[in-house]
Motif scaffolding. Structure first.
Motif, PDB file in Angstrom:
ATOM      1  N   LEU B 246      57.089  65.528  72.504  1.00 11.66           N
ATOM      2  CA  LEU B 246      58.260  65.801  73.325  1.00 11.66           C
ATOM      3  C   LEU B 246      59.317  66.654  72.634  1.00 11.66           C
ATOM      4  N   CYS B 247      59.460  66.521  71.315  1.00  8.77           N
ATOM      5  CA  CYS B 247      60.634  67.079  70.652  1.00  8.77           C
ATOM      6  C   CYS B 247      60.321  68.341  69.860  1.00  8.77           C
ATOM      7  N   GLN B 248      61.358  69.158  69.682  1.00  6.29           N
ATOM      8  CA  GLN B 248      61.230  70.327  68.816  1.00  6.29           C
ATOM      9  C   GLN B 248      61.725  70.017  67.415  1.00  6.29           C
ATOM     10  N   ARG B 249      62.799  69.242  67.360  1.00  6.21           N
ATOM     11  CA  ARG B 249      63.321  68.887  66.041  1.00  6.21           C
ATOM     12  C   ARG B 249      63.286  67.386  65.853  1.00  6.21           C
ATOM     13  N   LEU B 250      63.326  66.982  64.600  1.00  7.01           N
ATOM     14  CA  LEU B 250      63.159  65.580  64.266  1.00  7.01           C
ATOM     15  C   LEU B 250      64.115  65.223  63.147  1.00  7.01           C
ATOM     16  N   GLN B 251      64.748  64.060  63.230  1.00  3.81           N
ATOM     17  CA  GLN B 251      65.470  63.544  62.086  1.00  3.81           C
ATOM     18  C   GLN B 251      65.006  62.124  61.836  1.00  3.81           C
ATOM     19  N   VAL B 252      64.770  61.828  60.559  1.00  2.00           N
ATOM     20  CA  VAL B 252      64.237  60.526  60.182  1.00  2.00           C
ATOM     21  C   VAL B 252      65.362  59.722  59.554  1.00  2.00           C
ATOM     22  N   MET B 253      65.531  58.493  60.047  1.00  2.00           N
ATOM     23  CA  MET B 253      66.598  57.653  59.531  1.00  2.00           C
ATOM     24  C   MET B 253      66.031  56.493  58.746  1.00  2.00           C
ATOM     25  N   ALA B 255      67.699  53.015  56.629  1.00  2.00           N
ATOM     26  CA  ALA B 255      68.830  52.210  56.159  1.00  2.00           C
ATOM     27  C   ALA B 255      70.175  52.888  56.446  1.00  2.00           C
ATOM     28  N   GLY B 256      70.323  53.443  57.639  1.00  2.00           N
ATOM     29  CA  GLY B 256      71.617  53.953  58.058  1.00  2.00           C
ATOM     30  C   GLY B 256      71.893  55.410  57.772  1.00  2.00           C
ATOM     31  N   SER B 257      70.995  56.086  57.051  1.00  2.00           N
ATOM     32  CA  SER B 257      71.227  57.496  56.744  1.00  2.00           C
ATOM     33  C   SER B 257      70.058  58.343  57.221  1.00  2.00           C
ATOM     34  N   ILE B 258      70.362  59.598  57.523  1.00  2.00           N
ATOM     35  CA  ILE B 258      69.285  60.537  57.815  1.00  2.00           C
ATOM     36  C   ILE B 258      68.683  60.957  56.477  1.00  2.00           C
ATOM     37  N   VAL B 259      67.380  60.766  56.309  1.00  2.00           N
ATOM     38  CA  VAL B 259      66.754  61.109  55.030  1.00  2.00           C
ATOM     39  C   VAL B 259      65.965  62.417  55.097  1.00  2.00           C
ATOM     40  N   GLU B 260      65.580  62.818  56.320  1.00  2.00           N
ATOM     41  CA  GLU B 260      64.910  64.104  56.435  1.00  2.00           C
ATOM     42  C   GLU B 260      65.132  64.666  57.822  1.00  2.00           C
ATOM     43  N   LYS B 261      65.321  65.990  57.905  1.00  2.00           N
ATOM     44  CA  LYS B 261      65.376  66.629  59.216  1.00  2.00           C
ATOM     45  C   LYS B 261      64.720  67.997  59.162  1.00  2.00           C
ATOM     46  N   GLY B 262      64.292  68.448  60.324  1.00  2.00           N
ATOM     47  CA  GLY B 262      63.626  69.739  60.388  1.00  2.00           C
ATOM     48  C   GLY B 262      62.845  69.865  61.679  1.00  2.00           C
ATOM     49  N   SER B 263      62.058  70.933  61.811  1.00  2.00           N
ATOM     50  CA  SER B 263      61.277  71.097  63.034  1.00  2.00           C
ATOM     51  C   SER B 263      60.085  70.141  63.004  1.00  2.00           C
ATOM     52  N   VAL B 264      59.700  69.679  64.195  1.00  2.00           N
ATOM     53  CA  VAL B 264      58.616  68.711  64.308  1.00  2.00           C
ATOM     54  C   VAL B 264      57.336  69.252  63.671  1.00  2.00           C
ATOM     55  N   ALA B 265      57.019  70.501  63.978  1.00  2.00           N
ATOM     56  CA  ALA B 265      55.766  71.064  63.473  1.00  2.00           C
ATOM     57  C   ALA B 265      55.752  71.076  61.949  1.00  2.00           C
ATOM     58  N   GLU B 266      56.864  71.507  61.346  1.00  2.00           N
ATOM     59  CA  GLU B 266      56.893  71.594  59.882  1.00  2.00           C
ATOM     60  C   GLU B 266      56.886  70.227  59.217  1.00  2.00           C
ATOM     61  N   ILE B 267      57.636  69.288  59.773  1.00  2.00           N
ATOM     62  CA  ILE B 267      57.686  67.971  59.138  1.00  2.00           C
ATOM     63  C   ILE B 267      56.332  67.280  59.203  1.00  2.00           C
ATOM     64  N   PHE B 268      55.656  67.390  60.339  1.00  2.00           N
ATOM     65  CA  PHE B 268      54.357  66.733  60.428  1.00  2.00           C
ATOM     66  C   PHE B 268      53.314  67.420  59.549  1.00  2.00           C
ATOM     67  N   ALA B 269      53.460  68.703  59.367  1.00  2.00           N
ATOM     68  CA  ALA B 269      52.499  69.409  58.522  1.00  2.00           C
ATOM     69  C   ALA B 269      52.770  69.117  57.050  1.00  2.00           C
ATOM     70  N   SER B 270      54.044  69.008  56.692  1.00  2.00           N
ATOM     71  CA  SER B 270      54.368  68.839  55.288  1.00  2.00           C
ATOM     72  C   SER B 270      55.724  68.151  55.126  1.00  2.00           C
ATOM     73  N   PRO B 271      55.714  66.819  55.198  1.00  2.00           N
ATOM     74  CA  PRO B 271      56.973  66.094  55.063  1.00  2.00           C
ATOM     75  C   PRO B 271      57.549  66.245  53.658  1.00  2.00           C
ATOM     76  N   ARG B 272      58.869  66.246  53.565  1.00  2.00           N
ATOM     77  CA  ARG B 272      59.514  66.408  52.253  1.00  2.00           C
ATOM     78  C   ARG B 272      60.302  65.177  51.857  1.00  2.00           C
ATOM     79  N   HIS B 273      60.030  64.056  52.521  1.00  2.00           N
ATOM     80  CA  HIS B 273      60.609  62.798  52.055  1.00  2.00           C
ATOM     81  C   HIS B 273      59.490  61.756  52.052  1.00  2.00           C
ATOM     82  N   PRO B 274      59.375  60.967  50.981  1.00  2.00           N
ATOM     83  CA  PRO B 274      58.267  59.998  50.891  1.00  2.00           C
ATOM     84  C   PRO B 274      58.256  58.993  52.040  1.00  2.00           C
TER      85      PRO B 274
END
Lengths: 332, 358
Positions: B246-253, B255-274
């Motif tokens: 559904l989404c173009q962009r994604l932010q991952v939360m 414990a109360g903070s956003i830890v990663e954000k970016g485009s859905v395609a890029e994050i799923f291909a290569s996430p940059r937060h463990p």
């Protein structure tokens, strides 16, 4: 002599609506086997009767017709002997409500051990600890109460409690649906490990087909009280031969961005149990439905050209397009 | 499925919301939002949403993903002033079309609710009025905000109900919420939220309790509305797969903070937060089987027990001593991506082979 541990044949459960007294068949002639050490997945939408079938197996449902056998002996519903009850245990969906909030973990486990007289009194304490080890929880949790634990820990305690009477069959009704994904994976692995180590048989009920695919040896697909398809997991997922199974599989979102389509007319909700269509009960949501489907209800029949034990209840299973129909992208 | 009247050009009376001042980026801007609560049985206040910033453009769908307790729902509720009792906004700003919603009081919120921003909740029973027929509830807000007549209203209600895949809409619309199944109630509530053709819809796990077949239909409908009528979505869920659809962009939360954000395609291909990597690995895929599903060890921290440093470090396989102290702000990685992990390179190599697994 079959090697099935649990054998259900032609199980029917009828409820009467409180207002209209119209009988409603929640389970309408289901036959299913669970072999020793086998994990069988039971999937379907809400209202398909899968939880009712689970309750039949553990003896929580009283109005049952049909025949059920456990280890070769009849599985009675009323007056089920305690020994038979011990051998079949259940894990519920929501560990928040299935555990007693006022009891410590030790009390929850010890109660079961005492009721079923599993071990002599002096061994109850150490057995509680062993049970926690079996579900990979530290012994320090024994004095904890449910509210002090996370969802995953609670579900592990619920599993330990089900394991306490040393059952042979575990009936798990949506045991991971209420958990976060990061925790869900651990519980799924635990079920696989318990089967491997203890030789447990598991009837695993879920609406999440992805989890079922990773855990189960065989899958049965239930719809409006009936089984529509059954077979080895790999056969059913890769070679689904019932339109309903195909619909379910297509509806599951995947991590591949936008490979998603609206699954035909089946996007509409299922009919009411009290107003089933004539003939095939899936026909009014089925894009392949024809005159024949209106006239007669197809039986669950073995497919000649598919994997062993692969059965489907569709008149057109043999000619149905096999591959996943072309996918219409849902976004730009 | 056609989205019918929902995608017609807007017809409404005098503008209820002042037009956005030019030069403003985004339809919704959230800046440094911080929400605090008291942990059960304690008097001190702790931040459950801390310093969250993001914006949403017109016609864009943004996913907000995290586990229970990550603060994603509170973030969503703070935007529309719907925080539960005990939770308060401690700081930050929320601007919709340039108008501050946090400091403007009830009036500014009422102006945007309905035609500007609406919300779809996870629990339909608490969002619907139990003593009003659902047909009236669907068009209630629209009648007030858009001045629909009674006849118009009932026609629109029928059409909306059909789009939701409701069988026999005539009969369903004359029922009360308690007479409907959970899936039907949910679709009634979504229809009510969409009736005013809002520019932004806040979705709080709207399909989590539904069957996959119904979920598929609702997700497809939202996707279509976004495309055809430029409706924006902020979609809170724990289901990464729904976000992928559904989404173009994604932010991952976490414990109360956003830890990663970016485009859905890029994050799923290569996430940059463990943590993102862990979530992706833990999500089972129905079309492929891996030997073993990998979960994330441990569980999310309790309210008020946020670990020092990176809140994720006790569960992280890449954690080093540097991770256990200090601030971990989101760092810009270019191309609209950002991560709060200080071991972005290690995470990148750990994520290699993710494609191969799937």
């Amino acid at each position: 002599m079959s090697d099935a541990l649990l054998e259900l044949s032609d199980i029917r459960v009828t409820f009467r609506s409180r207002r209209s007294h119209i009988p409603v068949r929640a389970v309408d002639g289901v036959s299913l086997k669970v072999g020793r050490g086998e994990i069988v997945g039971l999937v379907g939408e809400s209202g398909s009767g899968k939880s009712t079938l689970a309750r039949v197996v553990v003896g929580l449902c009283e109005t049952v017709d049909g025949e059920a056998n456990f280890d070769g002996a009849p599985l009675t519903v009323r007056d089920r002997p305690p020994e038979l009850r011990r051998r079949i245990q259940m894990v519920f969906q929501d560990p928040y409500s299935s555990l007693d909030p006022r009891m410590t973990v030790r009390q929850q486990l010890a109660e079961v051990l005492r009721v079923h007289r599993v071990v002599p009194r002096e061994l109850v304490g150490s057995t509680c600890e062993d049970l926690l080890t079996q579900v990979h929880l530290p012994g320090q949790l024994l004095p904890a109460r449910p509210r002090q634990m996370s969802g995953g820990q609670r579900q592990r305690v619920a599993i330990a409690r089900a394991l306490a009477p040393r059952p042979e069959l575990l009936v798990a009704d949506e045991p991971v649906s209420a958990l976060d994904v990061s925790v869900q994976a651990g519980i799924v692995r635990l079920f696989a490990e318990l089967r491997r180590k203890l030789g447990l048989s598991i009837l695993f009920i879920a609406h999440d087909l992805a989890v079922v695919r990773h855990l189960c040896d065989r899958v049965a697909v239930m719809y409006m009280g009936r089984l529509l398809e059954e077979g080895a997991t790999v056969d059913v997922f890769e070679n689904a031969r019932h339109p309903y199974t195909q619909t379910l599989l297509q509806a599951i979102p995947t991590l591949q961005p936008a490979d998603f389509s609206v699954p035909g007319t089946a996007g509409t909700e299922p009919p009411r149990l009290s107003r089933l269509p004539s003939g095939c009960r899936f026909r009014d949501r089925c894009k392949y439905a024809q005159q024949l489907c209106e006239e007669s209800e197809p039986a669950l029949a073995e497919l000649s050209d598919a994997g062993a034990g692969h059965r489907s209840a569709c008149h057109f299973s043999a000619t149905l397009p096999l591959a996943r129909p072309p996918v219409e992208p849902a976004r730009s | 499925m056609r989205a019918g009247h929902l995608v017609r050009p807007r017809e409404r009376g005098p503008a209820l919301v002042p037009p956005a001042p030019s030069g403003r980026p985004g339809l919704l801007e959230v800046e440094g939002l911080t929400v605090s609560v008291s942990p059960p049985g304690e008097r001190r206040r702790v931040d459950v949403v801390s310093n969250v910033s993001f914006n949403i453009m017109a016609g864009e769908a943004v996913g907000l993903v995290g586990e229970s307790g990550s603060g994603k729902s509170l973030t969503l509720r703070a935007i529309l002033g719907l925080l539960p009792a005990g939770a308060t906004v401690k700081g930050g700003a929320v601007r919709f079309e340039g108008v501050d919603l946090l400091s403007g009081g009830k009036r500014s919120l009422q102006r945007v609710r309905g035609t500007g921003v609406t919300m779809i909740f996870q629990e339909p029973m608490t969002a619907l009025n139990p003593v009003v027929r659902v047909g009236e509830q669907i068009v209630d807000a629209a009648r007030r905000q858009l001045g629909w007549s009674r006849r118009e209203s009932s026609e629109h209600a029928l059409e909306l109900a059909r789009h939701m895949g409701i069988r026999d809409p005539d009969a369903v619309l004359s029922l009360y919420p308690h007479e409907l199944s959970g899936g039907l109630r949910q679709r009634v509530m979504i229809a009510a939220a969409l009736a005013c053709q809002p520019r932004l819809v806040l979705c709080d796990e709207p399909t989590t309790a539904l069957d996959v077949t119904i979920q598929a239909q609702i997700v497809a409908l939202l996707a279509r509305l976004r495309q055809e009528s430029q409706m924006s979505l902020l979609y809170v869920t724990h289901d990464l797969a729904v976000v992928a659809q559904l989404c173009q962009r994604l932010q991952v939360m976490y414990a109360g903070s956003i830890v990663e954000k970016g485009s859905v395609a890029e994050i799923f291909a290569s996430p940059r937060h463990p943590y993102t990597l862990g979530l992706i690995r833990a999500t089972p895929d129905v079309h492929t089987v891996v030997d073993e599903l990998t979960g994330i060890p441990g569980s999310a921290p309790h309210v008020g027990a946020r670990p020092a440093g990176c809140a994720f470090h006790p569960r992280c396989s890449l954690a080093t001593i540097e991770c256990s102290s200090g601030e971990m702000p989101l760092r810009d990685l270019g191309n609209g991506r950002a991560s709060a992990c200080i071991h972005v390179d290690a995470c990148q190599s750990a994520a290699e082979g993710l494609e191969a697994v799937r």
